[in-house]
Design an enzyme around this catalytic site. Structure first.
Site, short mmCIF file in Angstrom:
data_model
loop_
_atom_site.label_atom_id
_atom_site.label_comp_id
_atom_site.label_asym_id
_atom_site.label_seq_id
_atom_site.Cartn_x
_atom_site.Cartn_y
_atom_site.Cartn_z
N ASN A 9 34.50 34.46 29.98
CA ASN A 9 35.90 34.05 30.01
C ASN A 9 36.00 32.91 31.03
OD1 ASN A 9 38.62 33.74 30.29
ND2 ASN A 9 39.03 35.82 31.04
N LYS A 11 38.43 31.05 31.70
CA LYS A 11 39.77 30.95 32.31
C LYS A 11 40.23 29.50 32.36
CE LYS A 11 38.89 35.28 34.66
NZ LYS A 11 39.15 36.16 35.78
N HIS A 94 44.65 40.39 29.08
CA HIS A 94 43.90 40.22 30.32
C HIS A 94 44.82 40.48 31.51
CE1 HIS A 94 41.67 38.34 33.57
NE2 HIS A 94 40.60 38.52 32.82
N GLU A 96 45.31 38.93 34.11
CA GLU A 96 46.08 37.76 34.57
C GLU A 96 47.28 37.50 33.66
OE1 GLU A 96 42.52 35.44 34.73
OE2 GLU A 96 41.89 36.72 36.39
N GLU A 166 38.64 46.26 32.89
CA GLU A 166 38.56 45.34 34.02
C GLU A 166 39.47 45.84 35.14
OE1 GLU A 166 37.13 41.18 32.61
OE2 GLU A 166 39.29 41.20 32.52
N GLY A 172 37.40 38.69 40.28
CA GLY A 172 37.37 37.51 41.14
C GLY A 172 37.31 37.83 42.62
N SER A 212 33.77 40.86 38.53
CA SER A 212 32.67 40.47 39.43
C SER A 212 31.29 40.86 38.91
CB SER A 212 32.90 41.00 40.85
OG SER A 212 34.11 40.48 41.38
P1 13P Z 1 35.21 37.65 37.46
O1 13P Z 1 33.90 37.90 36.77
O2 13P Z 1 35.33 36.27 38.01
O3 13P Z 1 35.52 38.73 38.44
O4 13P Z 1 36.35 37.74 36.31
C1 13P Z 1 36.36 38.84 35.49
C2 13P Z 1 37.34 38.60 34.40
O5 13P Z 1 38.53 38.61 34.62
C3 13P Z 1 36.83 38.34 33.06
O6 13P Z 1 37.85 38.37 32.12
#
Ligand code: 13P
Length: 255
Positions: A9, A11, A94, A96, A166, A172, A212
């Site tokens: 992803n 982003k 997601h 976010e 997640e 992150g 992560s």
């Molecule tokens: P990270 O791997 O940067 O923690 O992000 C995970 C994520 O949100 C994947 O959709």
């Protein structure tokens, strides 16, 4: 047997040239096999990345979508547009989107239905906040996200989707759920799907872990029986780290 899926992803990262270069590097290192590999660039570079991936085993996905097929919805993107660009998957719900953009389970449910109707595989994300985990509410939170996001679907539909667990506190942050913590939630999720739908569908659904994931923890996470792959953010933005995570999934597939 569920074949592992490793999804990147990207982003809101990378420019056009960087997206093309990253896709090319991943495609060059990927041969057809037992691990499915997916990249999800930002909408505006889907077309460019799609051209790079054509004829390679690497799949393309959107990071979100709108639930209507067309019409006066300024700024929105439809599942038919994603399909037109060669997308086989779309990430939905997601954290976010849920927590920054304020998406509800009802909105996500409408998107899941539209994606399935278009033949695009939804990757439905669920996960708890840190305070919810600390209050012992992980299972209840994840359960209500699943129930709300999959409302009105039957066992046949559910067998076609991918779920990504997640934990929001792990996204992150560099903090990863331990393999045991992740396995516990993944097994609970599969049990929930079995109870709500049936054991065949629950068994078919791939449940990815995200938060992560990096080369140093991928083997331990992926060796868990109910972790069927990874949804990777930061570590998917570099060819080397993403390929190392794919290698860990290959080890799982071979075991
Ligand atoms: P990270 O791997 O940067 O923690 O992000 C995970 C994520 O949100 C994947 O959709």
């Amino acid at each position: 047997m569920r074949s592992p899926l490793i999804a990147g992803n990207w982003k809101m990262n990378l420019n056009r040239v960087e997206s093309i270069d990253l896709a090319r590097g991943i495609a060059q290192g990927t041969s057809p096999g037992e691990v499915d590999v997916l990249v999800c660039p930002t909408f505006v570079y889907l077309d460019a990345v799609s051209a790079v991936l054509e004829g390679t085993p690497v799949k393309l996905g959107g990071q979100d979508v709108y639930h209507e097929s067309n019409g006066a919805f300024t700024g929105a993107i439809s599942t038919t547009m994603l399909a037109d660009l060669g997308c086989d998957y779309v990430i939905l719900g997601h954290s976010e989107r849920r927590h920054v953009m304020g998406e509800s389970n009802e909105m996500i449910n409408a998107k899941v239905k539209t994606a399935l109707a278009t033949g695009i595989t939804p990757i439905l994300c669920v996960g708890e906040l840190l305070e919810e985990r600390e209050a012992g509410q992980t299972q209840a939170v994840v359960e209500s996200q699943i129930d709300g996001s999959l409302a009105g679907l039957n066992a046949e539909h559910v067998a076609q989707i991918v779920i990504a667990y997640e934990p929001v506190w792990a996204i992150g942050t560099g903090k990863t759920a331990s393999p045991e913590q992740a396995q516990e939630v993944h097994a609970d999720l599969r049990k929930l799907l079995s109870n709500r739908y049936n054991a065949t569908s629950a068994d078919a659904v791939r449940v990815l872990y995200g938060g992560s994931v990096k080369p140093s923890n991928a083997n331990d996470l992926l060796s868990q029986p109910d972790i069927d792959g990874a949804l990777v953010g930061g570590a998917s933005l570099k060819v080397d780290s993403f390929m190392e995570i794919i290698a860990a999934a290959k080890t799982k597939a071979a075991s």
